[in-house]
Design an enzyme around this catalytic site. Structure first.
Site, PDB file in Angstrom:
ATOM      1  N   GLU A 168      25.102-107.937  27.950  1.00 14.06           N
ATOM      2  CA  GLU A 168      25.937-108.678  27.006  1.00 14.06           C
ATOM      3  C   GLU A 168      25.175-108.850  25.694  1.00 14.06           C
ATOM      4  O   GLU A 168      24.379-109.795  25.544  1.00 14.06           O
ATOM      5  CB  GLU A 168      26.266-110.071  27.556  1.00 14.06           C
ATOM      6  N   HIS A 193      22.201-115.911  31.495  1.00 16.43           N
ATOM      7  CA  HIS A 193      23.172-115.778  30.395  1.00 16.43           C
ATOM      8  C   HIS A 193      22.502-116.179  29.078  1.00 16.43           C
ATOM      9  O   HIS A 193      21.723-117.124  29.026  1.00 16.43           O
ATOM     10  CB  HIS A 193      24.396-116.660  30.655  1.00 16.43           C
TER      11      HIS A 193
HETATM   12  P1  13P Z   1      33.327-113.381  25.247  1.00 14.92           P
HETATM   13  O1  13P Z   1      34.154-112.487  26.132  1.00 14.92           O
HETATM   14  O2  13P Z   1      34.045-114.630  24.831  1.00 14.92           O
HETATM   15  O3  13P Z   1      32.711-112.642  24.115  1.00 14.92           O
HETATM   16  O4  13P Z   1      32.102-113.908  26.162  1.00 14.92           O
HETATM   17  C1  13P Z   1      31.360-112.988  26.879  1.00 14.92           C
HETATM   18  C2  13P Z   1      30.440-113.707  27.778  1.00 14.92           C
HETATM   19  O5  13P Z   1      29.502-114.361  27.341  1.00 14.92           O
HETATM   20  C3  13P Z   1      30.708-113.651  29.221  1.00 14.92           C
HETATM   21  O6  13P Z   1      29.647-114.136  29.966  1.00 14.92           O
END
Ligand code: 13P
Length: 230
Positions: free
Chosen positions: A157, A90
């Site tokens: 992400e 992450h």
């Molecule tokens: P948000 O949905 O708060 O933008 O976060 C996404 C995330 O980092 C999930 O791992």
């Protein structure tokens, strides 16, 4: 069928998480939800992975069974809860806690050997996106990673979309997921400001197999709406 994953990050207490999981599991079974639902609670709120429809996973763990790793949890602690899924890579671990690609790859190898389902996160920052180097950057986030691992789920992400309330544009998601599909057979999730309003259109983008949700997953009613949005 899609994958819906809730990453609670450093939010909610153990009590709140317990209530949430009980309600979410009963919602999913009453509504005969066949999608894969994961919840990644905070470490102090890990609960036995024994729900009928919801899989409880770990946001993070150290790549050892146990030992002298102050502040960490290891495979022994996860086993106590029957946990067999984990988020690795992450961007918050990479940037705030300084996890290098080599360290991320070491964790990946350890939990892959243990047979865990791994949600492996990748994503560029705004500077990379604006300079046009997204594909090269994302490729480098696979250095040392077994992309053929059978229990792999990849989550794209983009850092600039995480926690900002502004998700990536559908065209950007489509383009990046098409690029990823070029060398990955695994399920591909999108994450970054997914909410109950945009989830439906994001889930209909080609090569998007599910979503990884942060802030909008903290309220169960919002997460259920996201599940219903497909
Ligand atoms: P948000 O949905 O708060 O933008 O976060 C996404 C995330 O980092 C999930 O791992």
């Amino acid at each position: 069928m899609a994958i819906f994953a809730a990453n609670f990050k450093c939010n909610l207490t153990r009590g709140q998480t317990q209530t949430y999981l009980t309600e979410l599991d009963s919602y999913a079974s009453k509504n005969h939800i066949k999608d894969d639902i994961f919840v990644f609670p905070n470490q102090t709120a890990l609960l036995p992975n024994t729900y009928a429809c919801v899989r409880v996973g770990a946001q993070n763990a150290y790549c050892a069974e146990n030992g002298g790793f102050t502040g960490e949890i290891g495979a022994q602690q996860l086993k106590e809860f029957g946990i067999d899924s984990i988020i690795i890579g992450h961007s918050e671990r990479r940037t705030i806690f300084g996890e290098s690609q080599a360290f991320v790859a070491q964790k990946f190898a350890y939990f892959a050997k243990a047979g865990f389902t791994i949600i492996y996160c990748i994503g560029e920052d705004l500077g990379v996106r604006q300079s046009g180097g997204v594909e090269k950057f994302l490729r480098e986030e696979f250095v040392g990673i077994d992309t053929q691992y059978e229990n792999l789920i990849v989550a794209y992400e983009p850092i600039w979309a995480i926690g900002t309330g502004v998700s990536a544009k559908l065209e950007d998601i489509a383009q990046t997921h098409e690029f990823l599909r070029g060398f990955l057979d695994s399920a591909l999730l999108y994450g970054g400001s997914v909410n109950e309003t945009n989830a439906g259109e994001i889930l209909r983008v080609p090569n998007v197999d599910g979503v990884l949700v942060g802030s909008a997953s903290l309220e169960i009613s919002r997460f259920c709406k996201i599940i219903e949005s497909l």
